[in-house]
Design an enzyme around this catalytic site. Structure first.
Site, PDB file in Angstrom:
ATOM      1  N   CYS A 144      32.639  58.455  -7.378  1.00 44.96           N
ATOM      2  CA  CYS A 144      33.274  57.267  -7.046  1.00 44.96           C
ATOM      3  C   CYS A 144      32.971  55.883  -7.516  1.00 44.96           C
ATOM      4  CB  CYS A 144      33.152  56.878  -5.533  1.00 44.96           C
ATOM      5  SG  CYS A 144      30.970  56.878  -4.922  1.00 44.96           S
ATOM      6  N   HIS A 150      31.116  49.296  -3.003  1.00 39.96           N
ATOM      7  CA  HIS A 150      30.229  50.162  -3.710  1.00 39.96           C
ATOM      8  C   HIS A 150      30.148  50.033  -5.473  1.00 39.96           C
ATOM      9  CE1 HIS A 150      28.546  54.733  -3.977  1.00 39.96           C
ATOM     10  NE2 HIS A 150      27.849  53.810  -4.118  1.00 39.96           N
ATOM     11  N   ASP A 171      38.787  57.462  -0.509  1.00 41.10           N
ATOM     12  CA  ASP A 171      37.543  57.938  -0.956  1.00 41.10           C
ATOM     13  C   ASP A 171      37.568  59.459  -0.875  1.00 41.10           C
ATOM     14  OD1 ASP A 171      35.209  58.288  -1.756  1.00 41.10           O
ATOM     15  OD2 ASP A 171      34.329  56.807  -0.489  1.00 41.10           O
ATOM     16  N   ASP A 172      37.654  60.086  -1.755  1.00 42.10           N
ATOM     17  CA  ASP A 172      37.452  61.710  -2.105  1.00 42.10           C
ATOM     18  C   ASP A 172      38.567  62.196  -1.425  1.00 42.10           C
ATOM     19  OD1 ASP A 172      34.838  61.271  -2.659  1.00 42.10           O
ATOM     20  OD2 ASP A 172      33.604  62.048  -1.100  1.00 42.10           O
ATOM     21  N   ASP A 174      39.744  58.014  -5.691  1.00 42.71           N
ATOM     22  CA  ASP A 174      38.645  57.456  -6.637  1.00 42.71           C
ATOM     23  C   ASP A 174      38.219  58.738  -7.480  1.00 42.71           C
ATOM     24  OD1 ASP A 174      37.079  58.639  -4.589  1.00 42.71           O
ATOM     25  OD2 ASP A 174      35.845  57.128  -4.261  1.00 42.71           O
ATOM     26  N   ASN A 175      38.326  59.979  -6.922  1.00 46.06           N
ATOM     27  CA  ASN A 175      37.951  61.367  -7.625  1.00 46.06           C
ATOM     28  C   ASN A 175      38.561  62.626  -6.631  1.00 46.06           C
ATOM     29  OD1 ASN A 175      34.929  60.207  -6.276  1.00 46.06           O
ATOM     30  ND2 ASN A 175      35.906  62.127  -5.381  1.00 46.06           N
TER      31      ASN A 175
END
Length: 612
Positions: A82, A149, A42-43, A297-298
């Protein structure tokens, strides 16, 4: 049993089983279905690992994974935030086609925003068919361990093909990284993470998810499995083990470089966990036939958003999470499968939507025709192969990080970004300019026109929902004391190079190297009167002397820029007074007339100060 694919895949699985049995009967080796381990961080930024150039973060296990596998230099997330990317990974379909284009539940409309967001799905629809459903119907054991999420009750991993769900719910941020999660006082109330209710106080979330992943692998070592491991790390709140943080220099003022010890410690714990999982695969003799995919995810969080942020720098890429520039959408991607992938590096552009068809192909299952992604398997065999179709993005939202709504297309070496507020377009040759420092739209009008048409046609084909005028729009509204503040982040830029630079060590309108570029702000005035115009200016030594006009309606103030000792060494300067006789909407423009130095100036803020 599993939506519309259940019967078909069950039948195909029987056919595959019979085929393999006949092969075995003929004394030919049976094809053993590969295991799949899909790790989504994540991130995590493109430049956060040693194998992608980081000199500050320590990632020996992931660096080794990259050495043993195929490392992609031009891999992209399907969205700069995300939830849409996660939906794209699960389905192989563009977020715009899913009408799931922002993090869930999303950022609400605000008066400062010119456009209103479209209504989006609040969960991944159950009608969509996920990787897990396709593989489970083919006999795979499936587990989701970590962040989901993509919907709450009734729309969780269990409803989307996963037999086992640990820690996955509607939440985007973890309720803290140390147990008892979200409850510093020690009382286990509020949001709990499923399957981790018995975690001992002080246990670290990243380690717990790693433990659960290893346990799942051990229990299913004799059957093909699909393990989806979407770690919460390195999402805010940034929290790490104290003993690991001590290995790094104490957090200092962000200067555009990676320097967060807390963030580095989070990456180190993640890396240790990946090493433990790879060791488990080796010990169980599963490594040779397990496809391991590692991605994010990004892009990395490069703006202020809580303690210890910005988390990272994505340099040499521009900006970060929430932006359609490379720093927001280009991500690490490593694939390791000793049985089928030769180690190396590939610069072929690939996307989140490509993971599902790739997994289906290597699992000897039909690649669905209703998806948007294309299999990466041919790239494994010829790493210089060109992509067959462009990559697209549709982000009709204002990001928490400062990114503005827009769309983008990458086709071969070209990338076009279109901004929805003013229909402005920027063109970059990302093959030679990954920094996106040179907007070459004016020099390549036909390329812009061609890419613009492809982007328009694509949006229509996927049913992309567009923004509408915000009925509550009130730009840069006048404060109670009469002051009008025009911050750089709300500027409208006109021209080639001028841009707002959101990283916190800059946070300014800058890159003003072309004197033909100009800037404007809209503002709402409640109190007519006389106002003094104050510009906060930074100008490097040797660049002073630019002649600049400031216009509000037909009124004009002219001044000469004085150097301040640095473009981020800001000095407030009053340049004159204007008379605003009517309340309502006004526009202020800054237009250079002459530029003798390297750049005109940097401007983080313009103020109109009431003269009493």
């Amino acid at each position: 049993m599993y939506k519309r694919i259940g019967l078909f895949l069950s039948f195909s699985s029987i056919v595959l089983f019979i085929t393999q049995s006949l092969q075995a009967a003929d004394d030919k080796p049976a094809v053993v279905p590969p295991n799949v381990l899909l790790i989504v961080i994540d991130d995590m930024g493109w430049a956060d690992l040693g194998c992608y150039g980081s000199k500050f973060h320590r990632s020996p296990q992931l660096d080794q994974l990259a050495k043993e596998g195929l490392r992609f230099t031009d891999a992209y997330a399907s969205c700069p935030v995300c939830s849409p990317t996660r939906a794209a990974i699960m389905t192989g379909r563009w977020p715009a086609r899913l009408n799931l284009t922002d993090w869930l539940p999303g950022r609400g409309d605000q008066p400062s925003q010119k456009l209103a967001r479209p209504k989006i799905e609040q969960q991944l629809p159950l009608a969509e068919v996920t990787i897990a459903e396709r593989l489970r119907a083919a006999g795979y054991r499936t587990a989701s361990i970590g962040k989901w999420h993509l919907g709450g009750t009734g729309f969780g991993p269990e409803e989307q093909g996963f037999e086992l769900n640990i820690a996955g719910d509607q939440g985007g941020s973890p309720p803290g990284y140390f147990a008892p999660f979200g409850n510093p006082g020690g009382k286990r109330k509020g949001r709990q993470l499923k399957g981790l209710e018995a975690a001992k106080d002080g246990e670290y979330l990243t380690d717990l998810l790693t433990d659960a992943a290893i346990n799942f692998i051990q229990k299913n070592k004799s059957e093909p499995f699909f393990l989806y491991l979407p770690h919460y790390t390195v999402h805010i709140p940034l929290q790490a083990k104290a003993e690991v943080i001590k290995k790094y220099p104490a957090d200092s003022k962000f200067s555009g470089q990676q320097n967060s010890g807390v963030y580095a410690a989070m990456i180190e714990s993640l890396d240790d966990g990946i090493g433990r999982i790879m060791k488990t695969l080796d010990e169980l003799k599963l490594a040779e036939n397990t496809l391991v995919i590692f991605t994010s995810d990004n892009g990395g969080l490069a703006t202020l958003e809580g303690a210890h942020t910005p988390a990272t720098s994505n340099a040499p890429l521009r900006e970060g999470k929430g932006f359609l520039y490379e720093g927001g959408i280009r991500v690490p991607l490593i694939m390791r499968w000793p049985r089928g992938i030769q180690p190396g590096t590939s610069s072929v552009p690939v996307s989140s939507i490509d993971l599902l068809p790739t997994i289906m192909e290597i699992c000897n299952l039909p690649v669905p025709t209703e998806i948007d992604g294309q299999s990466i398997v041919p790239v494994w065999k010829q790493t210089k192969e060109r992509r067959k179709s462009p990559l697209f993005w549709h982000y009709p939202h204002y990001a928490n990080q400062g990114g503005k709504p827009g769309g983008a297309i990458r086709s071969d070496r070209w990338k076009l970004i279109e901004f929805y507020e003013d229909d402005r377009r920027e063109l970059f040759d990302v093959a030679s300019d990954m920094r996106e420092g040179r907007n070459v739209a004016a020099q390549n009008p036909q390329v812009v026109a061609d890419l613009k048409k492809q982007l328009d046609d694509w949006r229509e084909s996927v049913g992309a929902k567009m923004m509408t005028p915000n009925p509550d729009y009130s730009p840069n509204a006048q404060a109670a004391d009469g002051t009008v503040s025009l911050p750089g982040k709300w500027v409208t830029v006109h021209g080639e190079t001028l841009r707002f630079e959101p990283l916190p060590h800059k946070n300014t309108l800058g890159y003003w190297t072309n004197p033909n570029d100009w800037a404007s702000w809209e503002f709402d005035l409640k109190q007519p009167g006389t106002y003094e115009v104050e510009l906060t200016i930074g100008c490097g030594n040797g660049s002073g002397g630019s002649e600049v006009d400031v216009l509000v309606g037909e009124q004009k103030l002219s001044f000469v820029v004085e150097q301040t000792g640095g473009f981020q060494n800001f000095v407030a300067r009053k340049i004159g007074k204007i008379e605003l006789t009517k309340a309502g909407r006004h526009t202020l423009e800054i237009r250079p007339q002459k530029k003798p130095g390297a750049a005109v100036m940097d401007v983080p803020l313009v103020k109109l100060l009431p003269v009493k």
